[in-house]
Design an enzyme around this catalytic site. Structure first.
Site, PDB file in Angstrom:
ATOM      1  N   ARG A 148       0.820  -1.212   0.000  1.00 47.44           N
ATOM      2  CA  ARG A 148       0.000   0.000   0.000  1.00 47.44           C
ATOM      3  C   ARG A 148       0.856   1.265   0.000  1.00 47.44           C
ATOM      4  O   ARG A 148       0.464   2.287  -0.541  1.00 47.44           O
ATOM      5  CB  ARG A 148      -0.927   0.009   1.209  1.00 47.44           C
TER       6      ARG A 148
ATOM      7  N   LYS B 225      -6.664 -16.302   7.798  1.00 42.70           N
ATOM      8  CA  LYS B 225      -7.636 -17.119   8.535  1.00 42.70           C
ATOM      9  C   LYS B 225      -9.058 -16.600   8.422  1.00 42.70           C
ATOM     10  O   LYS B 225     -10.008 -17.362   8.300  1.00 42.70           O
ATOM     11  CB  LYS B 225      -7.236 -17.219  10.006  1.00 42.70           C
TER      12      LYS B 225
ATOM     13  N   GLU C  32      -1.204 -23.330   5.623  1.00 46.93           N
ATOM     14  CA  GLU C  32      -0.678 -23.778   6.913  1.00 46.93           C
ATOM     15  C   GLU C  32      -0.529 -22.631   7.897  1.00 46.93           C
ATOM     16  O   GLU C  32      -0.779 -22.776   9.101  1.00 46.93           O
ATOM     17  CB  GLU C  32       0.678 -24.466   6.713  1.00 46.93           C
TER      18      GLU C  32
ATOM     19  N   GLY D 107       0.429 -20.373  13.540  1.00 46.01           N
ATOM     20  CA  GLY D 107       1.762 -19.927  13.146  1.00 46.01           C
ATOM     21  C   GLY D 107       2.661 -21.012  12.593  1.00 46.01           C
ATOM     22  O   GLY D 107       2.338 -21.664  11.601  1.00 46.01           O
TER      23      GLY D 107
ATOM     24  N   GLY E 184       4.272  -5.928  23.081  1.00 45.72           N
ATOM     25  CA  GLY E 184       4.001  -6.156  21.668  1.00 45.72           C
ATOM     26  C   GLY E 184       3.204  -7.402  21.363  1.00 45.72           C
ATOM     27  O   GLY E 184       3.010  -7.747  20.186  1.00 45.72           O
TER      28      GLY E 184
ATOM     29  N   ASP F 127     -10.452 -14.012  16.418  1.00 45.05           N
ATOM     30  CA  ASP F 127      -9.304 -14.671  15.800  1.00 45.05           C
ATOM     31  C   ASP F 127      -9.363 -16.187  16.033  1.00 45.05           C
ATOM     32  O   ASP F 127      -9.238 -16.985  15.095  1.00 45.05           O
ATOM     33  CB  ASP F 127      -8.007 -14.098  16.371  1.00 45.05           C
TER      34      ASP F 127
ATOM     35  N   LYS G 265     -10.021 -19.632  13.368  1.00 52.33           N
ATOM     36  CA  LYS G 265      -9.143 -20.800  13.328  1.00 52.33           C
ATOM     37  C   LYS G 265      -9.913 -22.076  13.660  1.00 52.33           C
ATOM     38  O   LYS G 265      -9.669 -23.136  13.073  1.00 52.33           O
ATOM     39  CB  LYS G 265      -7.983 -20.592  14.302  1.00 52.33           C
TER      40      LYS G 265
ATOM     41  N   GLY H  12       3.860 -14.234  15.113  1.00 52.25           N
ATOM     42  CA  GLY H  12       5.155 -13.581  14.903  1.00 52.25           C
ATOM     43  C   GLY H  12       5.599 -13.710  13.464  1.00 52.25           C
ATOM     44  O   GLY H  12       5.217 -14.650  12.750  1.00 52.25           O
TER      45      GLY H  12
END
Length: 429
Positions: free
Chosen positions: A47, A106, A130, A135, A188, A202, A206, A305
């Site tokens: 973007r 997802k 995957e 992750g 974080g 989230d 999954k 991550g």
């Protein structure tokens, strides 16, 4: 080895995308040896093109993602931009113009996985994802391939690292929810707006993906019962410890005992300390699988991550490129079972209910009568009282969600019940 490189288009170059590009560059020789041909990063759609992206040729950067996937010389499109649109349109366009797709999306797969699989099949292309669940943990491929000859009965796991970090902090330090969330944000682990994580959106996406693969049935995001973890308190953890449990936000996908239906749900639950999932700490993920032949399996590792997720993306990239060279495609959508998804009201589990009641004779008998009238059997009861007020903790045997809800509504009507402090499911037993 074929000398003409396989060309890869990368959609998105954020935390995950930049790691994908880095690994493709630094491990180029190894990837070529494993695939049987070199792979070349042919374009990167972003973007903000003015941003400096270390290790990426600025000539490859474009803001026109549609033109990139339409080029015709692209062999594989790697989609890591997330969201529904424009990701959905870009993926279907990639299929139509001859490219296979590796995605980490997802939300899109949970909502429109069936349509995307159909588009891939219609164009004889691969769709691998995957990285969409847990992750770096190899999970999708074991379910789709390694356990394809087995019957999976249950998939239960911790699939969101942010929520596990928060709950682990609450458990280990006695911190309240907000305090633990603030620490997760500072480190974080949590976004500035943590809603998708802490309200379990989230994890629900999954769960839909896992249930669909495990039970060969189309399960959409709307089919998944979702309950966030923002109401979990330090008092809940104290109660859990008294039971020899801890609390985790669990994604649970189950086949009914008669095999005629499935359920998919995400919610906080008490789980015994003896269960393998209870020891999953920090921001790690783990998924516990139960099947007829293999028995119990657990998959564990970093669930989020840049580098861990990129590892899963690159694993898919290698598989898709190998398929491309051999002229084959990998496993696609398997929804032959077409099992119905049962509503949450039919789910049967144990419950831990904490009531604030009047501290006087007969209260326990009244409460027990209500449970009996609604067909809910009591396992244990614990009562503590002081100065005319008391706390009554009831742990049930297995009961349906609907019968438990009816019980709670009836309890609220009793004059001796001041309030329902908390209700939590007990899993893993």
């Amino acid at each position: 080895m074929r000398t003409r490189p396989l060309k890869v288009a990368l959609l998105g170059c954020g935390v995950v995308g930049s790691e994908v590009a880095r690994i493709m560059t630094t491990h180029a020789d190894d990837l070529a040896a494993r695939i049987g041909a070199p792979v070349e990063l042919a374009g990167v759609a972003v973007r903000r093109p003015s941003r400096v992206r270390e290790g990426i040729d600025p000539e490859l950067v474009t803001t026109d993602a549609t033109a990139l996937v339409k080029r015709g010389d692209i062999d594989v499109v790697v989609e890591v931009i997330g969201g529904i649109e424009p990701a959905r349109s870009l993926i279907t366009t990639a299929f139509e113009h001859g490219a296979s797709v590796v995605s980490a999306n997802k939300a899109l797969l949970a909502q429109d996985g069936a349509a995307l699989h159909a588009a891939a099949e219609a164009n004889n292309r691969d769709l691998y994802y995957e990285a969409a669940v847990a992750g770096a943990i190899p999970l999708i491929r074991p379910l789709r391939e390694s356990l394809a000859g087995d019957k999976i009965n249950r998939v239960m796991g911790i699939v969101n690292g942010t929520t596990n970090f928060i709950l682990d902090k609450m458990d280990s330090t006695g911190a309240g929810y907000q305090e633990a969330l603030d620490e997760a944000t500072a480190l974080g682990y949590a976004e500035a707006d943590p809603t998708a994580d802490v309200e379990a959106f989230d994890a629900a996406a999954k769960a839909a993906i896992l249930a669909g693969i495990a039970f060969h049935t189309r399960v959409r995001l709307d089919d998944v019962y979702r309950e966030g973890m923002t109401e979990v308190t330090a008092a809940d953890f104290a109660s859990a410890k008294e039971m020899g449990c801890t609390i985790k936000l669990l994604a649970i996908c189950e086949r009914a005992a008669d095999g005629g239906s499935v359920t998919a749900r995400v919610h906080p639950a008490m789980i015994p300390l003896s269960h393998p999932l209870a020891s999953v700490r920090g921001a790690y993920n783990a998924v516990f699988v139960e099947s007829d032949a293999a028995g119990q399996l657990m998959f564990y590792g970093p669930g989020a991550g840049g580098a861990p997720t990129a590892s899963a993306v690159l694993g898919d990239l290698v598989a898709v490129c190998r398929n491309k060279l051999s002229g084959a495609t990998g496993p696609g959508d398997s929804a032959y079972a077409q099992l119905p998804v049962s509503p949450m009201g039919e789910v049967v589990t144990r419950y831990h209910i904490s009531l604030d009641v009047a501290d006087k004779p007969g209260v326990l008998a009244q409460v027990a009568t209500v449970f009996a009238e609604h067909g809910v059997s009591i396992d244990t009861v614990r009562q503590q009282g002081k100065d005319g007020e008391a706390s009554l903790v009831v742990v049930t045997h297995r009961a349906s969600d609907a019968s438990l809800n009816g019980t709670v509504e009836a309890l609220r009507s009793l004059d001796t019940v001041r309030g329902v402090a908390s209700i939590m499911r007990v899993e893993g037993e």
